[in-house]
Design a protein around this motif. Sequence first.
Motif, PDB file in Angstrom:
ATOM      1  N   LEU A 356       0.599  -1.495  -0.688  1.00  0.00           N
ATOM      2  CA  LEU A 356       0.238   0.017  -0.477  1.00  0.00           C
ATOM      3  C   LEU A 356       1.424   1.324   0.303  1.00  0.00           C
ATOM      4  N   GLY A 357       2.326   1.010  -0.168  1.00  0.00           N
ATOM      5  CA  GLY A 357       3.229   2.592   0.947  1.00  0.00           C
ATOM      6  C   GLY A 357       2.873   3.588  -0.996  1.00  0.00           C
ATOM      7  N   LEU A 358       3.253   3.179  -1.684  1.00  0.00           N
ATOM      8  CA  LEU A 358       3.063   3.448  -3.099  1.00  0.00           C
ATOM      9  C   LEU A 358       1.864   4.273  -3.570  1.00  0.00           C
ATOM     10  N   TYR A 359       0.335   3.381  -3.272  1.00  0.00           N
ATOM     11  CA  TYR A 359      -0.352   3.747  -3.306  1.00  0.00           C
ATOM     12  C   TYR A 359      -1.197   4.910  -1.965  1.00  0.00           C
ATOM     13  N   ILE A 360      -0.545   5.064  -1.230  1.00  0.00           N
ATOM     14  CA  ILE A 360      -0.829   5.677  -0.131  1.00  0.00           C
ATOM     15  C   ILE A 360      -0.183   6.245  -0.723  1.00  0.00           C
ATOM     16  N   ALA A 361       1.409   7.237  -0.919  1.00  0.00           N
ATOM     17  CA  ALA A 361       1.984   7.730  -1.436  1.00  0.00           C
ATOM     18  C   ALA A 361       1.673   8.723  -2.531  1.00  0.00           C
ATOM     19  N   ASN A 362       0.520   8.591  -3.244  1.00  0.00           N
ATOM     20  CA  ASN A 362       0.205   8.677  -4.561  1.00  0.00           C
ATOM     21  C   ASN A 362      -1.278   9.934  -4.241  1.00  0.00           C
ATOM     22  N   GLN A 363      -2.136   9.040  -3.142  1.00  0.00           N
ATOM     23  CA  GLN A 363      -3.500   9.569  -2.623  1.00  0.00           C
ATOM     24  C   GLN A 363      -3.245  10.708  -2.298  1.00  0.00           C
ATOM     25  N   ILE A 364      -1.616  10.697  -1.099  1.00  0.00           N
ATOM     26  CA  ILE A 364      -1.164  12.410  -0.705  1.00  0.00           C
ATOM     27  C   ILE A 364      -0.712  12.863  -1.484  1.00  0.00           C
ATOM     28  N   ALA A 365       0.044  12.598  -2.564  1.00  0.00           N
ATOM     29  CA  ALA A 365      -0.335  13.608  -3.765  1.00  0.00           C
ATOM     30  C   ALA A 365      -1.096  14.340  -4.471  1.00  0.00           C
ATOM     31  N   LEU A 366      -2.129  13.132  -4.607  1.00  0.00           N
ATOM     32  CA  LEU A 366      -3.383  13.588  -5.636  1.00  0.00           C
ATOM     33  C   LEU A 366      -4.365  14.475  -3.772  1.00  0.00           C
ATOM     34  N   ALA A 367      -4.112  14.107  -2.960  1.00  0.00           N
ATOM     35  CA  ALA A 367      -5.184  15.086  -2.105  1.00  0.00           C
ATOM     36  C   ALA A 367      -4.984  16.802  -1.657  1.00  0.00           C
TER      37      ALA A 367
END
Length: 398
Positions: A356-367
């Motif tokens: 989930l690490g890269l997924y969450i990093a991407n979600q933080i970037a999008l947020a």
Amino acid sequence: MTDVTSDLATIARINAVPAILQVICETSGLRFAAVARVTDDSWTACAVLDNLGFGLKVGGELDVVSTLCHEIHNTRQTIVIDKASEDSVYCNHPTRRKYRFESYISVPVIRADGSFFGTICALDPKPARLKGTAIEPMMASFARLLSIQIESEESVQRTELALREERAMAEVREQFIAVLGHDLRNPLFAITAGAELLAQRLNDEKSRAIARHILTCGRRAAHLVRDVLDFARGRLGAGIPLNLQSCPDLAQALSHVASELQRVHPQRRILLDIGPIEGLRCDRERVTQLLSNLIANALEHGDPDGPVWVCANLQPDAFVLSVRNTGEPIAPHAMGQLFQPFTRQVSTAPQQGLGLGLYIANQIALAHGGSMEVSSSAEHGTLFSFRLPLTPTQANAS
């Protein structure tokens, strides 16, 4: 009655039914036409075209025994009458006397599974030539078409119901994960705090090693719980929550993250190049979480003998935070899946975490209104970059 109600709704959703009744009336000259749901004990109008003032509405019921459709239900044969008053079979029939029609036609509608649905029927107090004309085969074709449409519509409804049920179950599962993750944080915090205190106060080296191991495992578990919570929030539609504010100490926070991971991996080299980034408006905790995930990914998948470079700076129009490692490049076919949940890079070595690490990093970037970018080659290594566009005020200040 529940099944009949469902059938009424099914017929109402078939857009072709009103046109079918219109064509029947215009072609035959009969002024009343209907689609009826017929069972052993009920006759219910599912669709009606009434140019006679007959008075029957959709959902209206007739005594099934008083209708000729009752006979069709038993025989599954079409009934065609040109002039009932002169017909040897129907001239004295109670149905004819009750509803006072002369011309009448009714064809059975048989479901795809062979069961009886009802009829398409039409009638008029005036006689009309129906036998031996194209009316009967036309209505038989309409009955077959209606049967296909009913099956198709019911299939769509079953699919939509299954989808709604699956979505509801998925939401319950994700809510369960979120609640469970939330309730796990307090005992994990107590475990890590206690282990840290023991590691500082114990005099025996063996005991301190055990305490440090407990501390490391507790932090790892806390990290997994945080990832699960963030994943559940994203899947439930709330997205990654942010606390946006000016961050004068962002550089120190990023350096702290790198130093923590350096302590966990003392055999590795993490090299920092952090420029003047004071005053950037962001969620400091989330940006440091993003960096932690990127560094952890680089340490896990990069060359174990190569360094990990961390770079953060303000460009003319954006804040860019990047992490680069050497090692085997990411396969081209895997690039598009890197930011999907539970995605792992192909490796023969055991892998930690949930993917989930890269997924969450991407979600933080999008947020934040930013984006994640990745490039990978044997020559330049693998580079993950978080790019956050600057507001005009921030861009001018930088």
